[in-house]
Scaffold this motif. Structure first.
Motif, PDB file in Angstrom:
ATOM      1  N   ASP A 192       4.825  30.833  11.118  1.00 15.11           N
ATOM      2  CA  ASP A 192       5.261  29.774  12.023  1.00 15.11           C
ATOM      3  C   ASP A 192       5.644  28.517  11.249  1.00 15.11           C
ATOM      4  O   ASP A 192       6.679  27.902  11.509  1.00 15.11           O
ATOM      5  CB  ASP A 192       4.161  29.471  13.034  1.00 15.11           C
ATOM      6  N   THR A 229       9.422  26.949  11.077  1.00 11.91           N
ATOM      7  CA  THR A 229       9.649  25.584  11.543  1.00 11.91           C
ATOM      8  C   THR A 229      10.387  24.762  10.498  1.00 11.91           C
ATOM      9  O   THR A 229      11.405  24.125  10.796  1.00 11.91           O
ATOM     10  CB  THR A 229       8.314  24.916  11.905  1.00 11.91           C
ATOM     11  N   TRP A 230       9.904  24.797   9.253  1.00 10.44           N
ATOM     12  CA  TRP A 230      10.564  24.013   8.202  1.00 10.44           C
ATOM     13  C   TRP A 230      11.949  24.552   7.871  1.00 10.44           C
ATOM     14  O   TRP A 230      12.887  23.781   7.679  1.00 10.44           O
ATOM     15  CB  TRP A 230       9.680  23.924   6.959  1.00 10.44           C
ATOM     16  N   LYS A 254      14.030  26.102   9.828  1.00  5.74           N
ATOM     17  CA  LYS A 254      14.956  25.754  10.904  1.00  5.74           C
ATOM     18  C   LYS A 254      15.304  24.275  10.843  1.00  5.74           C
ATOM     19  O   LYS A 254      16.441  23.900  11.112  1.00  5.74           O
ATOM     20  CB  LYS A 254      14.374  26.166  12.250  1.00  5.74           C
ATOM     21  N   ARG A 255      14.354  23.441  10.450  1.00  9.02           N
ATOM     22  CA  ARG A 255      14.670  22.018  10.256  1.00  9.02           C
ATOM     23  C   ARG A 255      15.655  21.848   9.102  1.00  9.02           C
ATOM     24  O   ARG A 255      16.640  21.118   9.225  1.00  9.02           O
ATOM     25  CB  ARG A 255      13.398  21.231   9.945  1.00  9.02           C
ATOM     26  N   PHE A 270      15.392  25.251  17.031  1.00 12.81           N
ATOM     27  CA  PHE A 270      14.140  25.989  17.110  1.00 12.81           C
ATOM     28  C   PHE A 270      13.306  25.445  18.241  1.00 12.81           C
ATOM     29  O   PHE A 270      13.464  24.306  18.665  1.00 12.81           O
ATOM     30  CB  PHE A 270      13.367  25.927  15.786  1.00 12.81           C
ATOM     31  N   SER A 275       9.577  24.551  19.313  1.00 16.34           N
ATOM     32  CA  SER A 275       8.260  24.337  18.724  1.00 16.34           C
ATOM     33  C   SER A 275       7.219  24.997  19.616  1.00 16.34           C
ATOM     34  O   SER A 275       7.427  25.203  20.807  1.00 16.34           O
ATOM     35  CB  SER A 275       7.987  22.848  18.553  1.00 16.34           C
ATOM     36  N   ASN A 333       5.386  18.438  14.721  1.00 16.77           N
ATOM     37  CA  ASN A 333       4.797  19.246  15.786  1.00 16.77           C
ATOM     38  C   ASN A 333       3.313  18.931  15.955  1.00 16.77           C
ATOM     39  O   ASN A 333       2.705  19.341  16.934  1.00 16.77           O
ATOM     40  CB  ASN A 333       4.942  20.740  15.480  1.00 16.77           C
TER      41      ASN A 333
END
Length: 168
Positions: A53, A57-58, A60-61, A67, A69, A115
């Protein structure tokens, strides 16, 4: 500041370690993998989910992909095989992404919304990329402890043993 070669090295290390640890975890019965062992993300399976996860998250950033969250610590995949397949896919994405990085991109400011606390922050991109790799190493350290506690030796985990570093 870090440079693109650092990112490439750490992406290789990430992939190598994940391959080693998933091979060990595949030998452990599902019930034992999911047993609450008092770790921050409770179980081996929970820790594997959190690692995936965080990486998603990173990435996709960093890549600009949209993305959604989720609550930190929430389970992405209950099925180990699906979790393993997704882990391999994300590792391949990280390896490919690391090859595209430039010193200029790493030096620029990067804005993101956490997040954890919902705050928007702007930091040097290289700081956040360093965090990506540090986060992986931190939680894999927890994972190797959990595995060792139940009798599974992860073997050597030090960076110099990454086979891609051999200068043959």
């Amino acid at each position: 500041m870090i440079d693109p070669s650092y990112c490439q090295l750490m992406s290789q290390y990430n992939h190598w370690m994940n391959q080693k640890l998933y091979a060990i975890c595949a030998e452990i019965p599902d019930e034992e993998r999911k047993q609450d062992r008092g770790a921050f993300f409770k179980s081996i399976h929970g820790t594997l989910n959190h690692l995936l996860d965080g990486d998603r998250t990173w990435m996709k950033r960093f890549t600009g992909k949209p993305f959604s969250s989720r609550r930190i610590g929430g389970e992405l995949y209950s099925d180990f095989e699906q979790l393993h397949q997704e882990r391999e896919q994300v590792d391949q994405e990280i390896l490919a992404w690391a090859k595209t990085l430039s010193a200029e991109w790493l030096a620029q400011p990067f804005e993101y919304t956490s997040n954890v606390d919902g705050r928007t922050r702007t930091l040097p991109t290289w700081t956040l990329v360093t965090h990506l790799f540090n986060h992986q190493t931190h939680h894999r350290g927890q994972l190797t402890t959990l595995l060792s506690q139940i009798g599974h030796d992860p073997g050597v985990t030090d960076l110099p043993w990454l086979t891609e570093l051999s200068l043959q």
